[in-house]
Design a protein around this motif. Structure first.
Motif, PDB file in Angstrom:
ATOM      1  N   MET A   1     -17.696  -9.506  -4.792  1.00 47.32           N
ATOM      2  CA  MET A   1     -16.349  -9.136  -4.347  1.00 47.32           C
ATOM      3  C   MET A   1     -15.969  -7.792  -4.944  1.00 47.32           C
ATOM      4  O   MET A   1     -16.068  -7.598  -6.156  1.00 47.32           O
ATOM      5  CB  MET A   1     -15.341 -10.209  -4.772  1.00 47.32           C
ATOM      6  N   LEU A   2     -15.532  -6.859  -4.093  1.00 41.71           N
ATOM      7  CA  LEU A   2     -15.120  -5.540  -4.551  1.00 41.71           C
ATOM      8  C   LEU A   2     -13.596  -5.462  -4.579  1.00 41.71           C
ATOM      9  O   LEU A   2     -12.935  -5.699  -3.572  1.00 41.71           O
ATOM     10  CB  LEU A   2     -15.659  -4.442  -3.629  1.00 41.71           C
ATOM     11  N   ASN A   3     -13.036  -5.130  -5.736  1.00 40.30           N
ATOM     12  CA  ASN A   3     -11.599  -4.913  -5.845  1.00 40.30           C
ATOM     13  C   ASN A   3     -11.259  -3.538  -5.296  1.00 40.30           C
ATOM     14  O   ASN A   3     -11.893  -2.538  -5.664  1.00 40.30           O
ATOM     15  CB  ASN A   3     -11.155  -4.997  -7.300  1.00 40.30           C
ATOM     16  N   CYS A   4     -10.254  -3.448  -4.428  1.00 41.45           N
ATOM     17  CA  CYS A   4      -9.924  -2.171  -3.813  1.00 41.45           C
ATOM     18  C   CYS A   4      -8.416  -1.931  -3.798  1.00 41.45           C
ATOM     19  O   CYS A   4      -7.623  -2.868  -3.910  1.00 41.45           O
ATOM     20  CB  CYS A   4     -10.483  -2.084  -2.393  1.00 41.45           C
ATOM     21  N   ILE A   5      -8.048  -0.653  -3.682  1.00 45.16           N
ATOM     22  CA  ILE A   5      -6.641  -0.281  -3.512  1.00 45.16           C
ATOM     23  C   ILE A   5      -6.539   0.697  -2.339  1.00 45.16           C
ATOM     24  O   ILE A   5      -7.510   1.382  -2.004  1.00 45.16           O
ATOM     25  CB  ILE A   5      -6.024   0.346  -4.772  1.00 45.16           C
ATOM     26  N   ILE A   6      -5.357   0.735  -1.750  1.00 43.93           N
ATOM     27  CA  ILE A   6      -5.060   1.661  -0.653  1.00 43.93           C
ATOM     28  C   ILE A   6      -4.058   2.691  -1.167  1.00 43.93           C
ATOM     29  O   ILE A   6      -3.030   2.320  -1.748  1.00 43.93           O
ATOM     30  CB  ILE A   6      -4.444   0.925   0.554  1.00 43.93           C
ATOM     31  N   VAL A   7      -4.356   3.964  -0.965  1.00 44.55           N
ATOM     32  CA  VAL A   7      -3.426   5.035  -1.331  1.00 44.55           C
ATOM     33  C   VAL A   7      -3.115   5.798  -0.052  1.00 44.55           C
ATOM     34  O   VAL A   7      -3.892   6.620   0.421  1.00 44.55           O
ATOM     35  CB  VAL A   7      -4.031   5.978  -2.393  1.00 44.55           C
ATOM     36  N   GLU A   8      -1.958   5.516   0.539  1.00 46.07           N
ATOM     37  CA  GLU A   8      -1.606   6.014   1.880  1.00 46.07           C
ATOM     38  C   GLU A   8      -0.088   6.047   1.998  1.00 46.07           C
ATOM     39  O   GLU A   8       0.584   5.057   1.699  1.00 46.07           O
ATOM     40  CB  GLU A   8      -2.222   5.086   2.934  1.00 46.07           C
ATOM     41  N   ASP A   9       0.459   7.173   2.455  1.00 49.71           N
ATOM     42  CA  ASP A   9       1.916   7.299   2.538  1.00 49.71           C
ATOM     43  C   ASP A   9       2.494   6.781   3.848  1.00 49.71           C
ATOM     44  O   ASP A   9       3.694   6.561   3.948  1.00 49.71           O
ATOM     45  CB  ASP A   9       2.346   8.752   2.316  1.00 49.71           C
ATOM     46  N   GLU A  10       1.678   6.566   4.865  1.00 48.21           N
ATOM     47  CA  GLU A  10       2.172   6.091   6.157  1.00 48.21           C
ATOM     48  C   GLU A  10       2.140   4.557   6.196  1.00 48.21           C
ATOM     49  O   GLU A  10       1.059   3.954   6.124  1.00 48.21           O
ATOM     50  CB  GLU A  10       1.327   6.640   7.296  1.00 48.21           C
ATOM     51  N   PHE A  26     -16.227  -9.396   1.476  1.00 46.48           N
ATOM     52  CA  PHE A  26     -16.569  -8.889   0.143  1.00 46.48           C
ATOM     53  C   PHE A  26     -15.526  -7.929  -0.427  1.00 46.48           C
ATOM     54  O   PHE A  26     -15.736  -7.330  -1.482  1.00 46.48           O
ATOM     55  CB  PHE A  26     -17.957  -8.233   0.141  1.00 46.48           C
ATOM     56  N   LEU A  27     -14.370  -7.790   0.263  1.00 50.56           N
ATOM     57  CA  LEU A  27     -13.287  -6.936  -0.243  1.00 50.56           C
ATOM     58  C   LEU A  27     -12.104  -7.782  -0.698  1.00 50.56           C
ATOM     59  O   LEU A  27     -11.743  -8.768  -0.064  1.00 50.56           O
ATOM     60  CB  LEU A  27     -12.811  -5.959   0.829  1.00 50.56           C
ATOM     61  N   HIS A  28     -11.500  -7.356  -1.798  1.00 50.72           N
ATOM     62  CA  HIS A  28     -10.277  -7.993  -2.299  1.00 50.72           C
ATOM     63  C   HIS A  28      -9.253  -6.899  -2.580  1.00 50.72           C
ATOM     64  O   HIS A  28      -9.492  -6.015  -3.416  1.00 50.72           O
ATOM     65  CB  HIS A  28     -10.549  -8.779  -3.580  1.00 50.72           C
ATOM     66  N   LEU A  29      -8.124  -6.938  -1.870  1.00 51.69           N
ATOM     67  CA  LEU A  29      -7.087  -5.932  -2.038  1.00 51.69           C
ATOM     68  C   LEU A  29      -6.264  -6.236  -3.281  1.00 51.69           C
ATOM     69  O   LEU A  29      -5.611  -7.266  -3.383  1.00 51.69           O
ATOM     70  CB  LEU A  29      -6.179  -5.886  -0.804  1.00 51.69           C
ATOM     71  N   VAL A  30      -6.300  -5.308  -4.245  1.00 51.74           N
ATOM     72  CA  VAL A  30      -5.570  -5.471  -5.504  1.00 51.74           C
ATOM     73  C   VAL A  30      -4.136  -4.973  -5.372  1.00 51.74           C
ATOM     74  O   VAL A  30      -3.190  -5.611  -5.845  1.00 51.74           O
ATOM     75  CB  VAL A  30      -6.288  -4.713  -6.645  1.00 51.74           C
ATOM     76  N   ALA A  31      -3.968  -3.791  -4.732  1.00 46.30           N
ATOM     77  CA  ALA A  31      -2.634  -3.196  -4.629  1.00 46.30           C
ATOM     78  C   ALA A  31      -2.641  -2.089  -3.594  1.00 46.30           C
ATOM     79  O   ALA A  31      -3.698  -1.611  -3.173  1.00 46.30           O
ATOM     80  CB  ALA A  31      -2.190  -2.648  -5.983  1.00 46.30           C
ATOM     81  N   THR A  32      -1.444  -1.666  -3.188  1.00 44.50           N
ATOM     82  CA  THR A  32      -1.284  -0.498  -2.314  1.00 44.50           C
ATOM     83  C   THR A  32      -0.349   0.486  -3.001  1.00 44.50           C
ATOM     84  O   THR A  32       0.500   0.102  -3.818  1.00 44.50           O
ATOM     85  CB  THR A  32      -0.702  -0.879  -0.939  1.00 44.50           C
ATOM     86  N   ALA A  33      -0.510   1.764  -2.665  1.00 37.87           N
ATOM     87  CA  ALA A  33       0.329   2.809  -3.252  1.00 37.87           C
ATOM     88  C   ALA A  33       0.648   3.833  -2.181  1.00 37.87           C
ATOM     89  O   ALA A  33      -0.215   4.185  -1.375  1.00 37.87           O
ATOM     90  CB  ALA A  33      -0.387   3.470  -4.429  1.00 37.87           C
ATOM     91  N   ARG A  34       1.859   4.351  -2.208  1.00 37.83           N
ATOM     92  CA  ARG A  34       2.256   5.330  -1.185  1.00 37.83           C
ATOM     93  C   ARG A  34       1.938   6.763  -1.615  1.00 37.83           C
ATOM     94  O   ARG A  34       2.092   7.693  -0.820  1.00 37.83           O
ATOM     95  CB  ARG A  34       3.737   5.195  -0.847  1.00 37.83           C
TER      96      ARG A  34
END
Length: 239
Positions: A1-10, A26-34
């Motif tokens: 399992m890969l921990n991932c984050i999204i960095v996207e303003d839209e 195999f993906l696990h979303l940890v957090a999102t950031a704008r």
């Protein structure tokens, strides 16, 4: 399992990437950031393997973020601007996706990141967080405080990093772990052991005791341990 984050303003794009991530086992979303400023704070507290990063954002661009920070994670750029592709690959990003992104293309990029992570070292440090190391065990990236480590023991084809609370099984060599630990706090005392000097409670001619466990000292390491003790004693005598 890969921990991932999204960095996207839209917001719409963030939701689309979240939806894509939810479809990949195999993906696990940890957090999102704008923006990258928020992302930087997340990386200080969370163990992250993969970053989905936009380029043009307020406060700081994705390019600037990678140039100004110590980022060892895999990075996939997702952007509407093809002119930054060369800069992206010069920064050694995993992939460069153009908006709008199809799920098939997104999945292919994630597979590439997974393959790269599987082939990289299992022990990493980050100069922005000098008090920690990251280790890959049980298919996860674990963040371990150096102050919590009691000792490291080499087994057959892996090592055990032992803390007061638990043991971490890491498929790595003792040499690789040793290279990630600060010399002033840890010492390799035997071909099979690295110890945290601050946690040694008893020392004899051939053994040290840490948390009730007796560990052997090789002849080669005895001198280095004596030098460390002399340094500590000198420091205590001259506060």
């Amino acid at each position: 399992m890969l921990n991932c984050i999204i960095v996207e303003d839209e917001p719409l794009m963030r939701r689309l990437i979240e939806e894509y991530i939810s479809k990949i086992p195999f993906l696990h979303l940890v957090a999102t950031a704008r923006n990258p400023v928020i992302a930087s704070a997340i990386l200080q507290t969370e163990a992250v393997d993969l970053i989905f990063l936009d380029i043009k954002m307020p406060q700081m661009s994705g390019i600037d973020f990678l140039q100004q920070h110590s980022v060892f994670q895999q990075v996939i750029f997702i952007t509407a601007y093809p002119e930054y592709a060369l800069q992206g690959f010069e920064l050694n990003v995993t992939d460069y996706l153009m908006k709008p992104v199809t799920f098939e293309r997104f999945y292919k990029a994630c597979e590439k990141a997974k393959a790269k992570i599987s082939g990289t070292a299992t022990v990493k440090n980050n100069r922005e967080q000098p008090g920690y190391i990251y280790v890959r065990c049980n298919n996860c990236l674990e963040k371990i405080a150096l102050a919590d480590i009691l000792y490291v023991e080499a087994m057959l084809n892996y090592v055990q990093i032992v803390t007061a609370k638990q043991k971490y099984i890491v498929y790595s060599s003792l040499k690789a772990v040793n290279e990630s630990l600060p010399d002033n706090a840890f010492l390799k005392i035997h071909k099979s052991y690295i110890v945290a000097l601050a946690h040694i409670t008893t020392i004899s001619a051939s053994q040290v005791k840490i948390a009730g466990r007796l560990l052997p000292i090789s002849r080669r390491s005895q001198q280095a341990l004596r030098q460390h003790l002399a340094t500590v004693q000198q420091h205590n005598n001259n506060p």
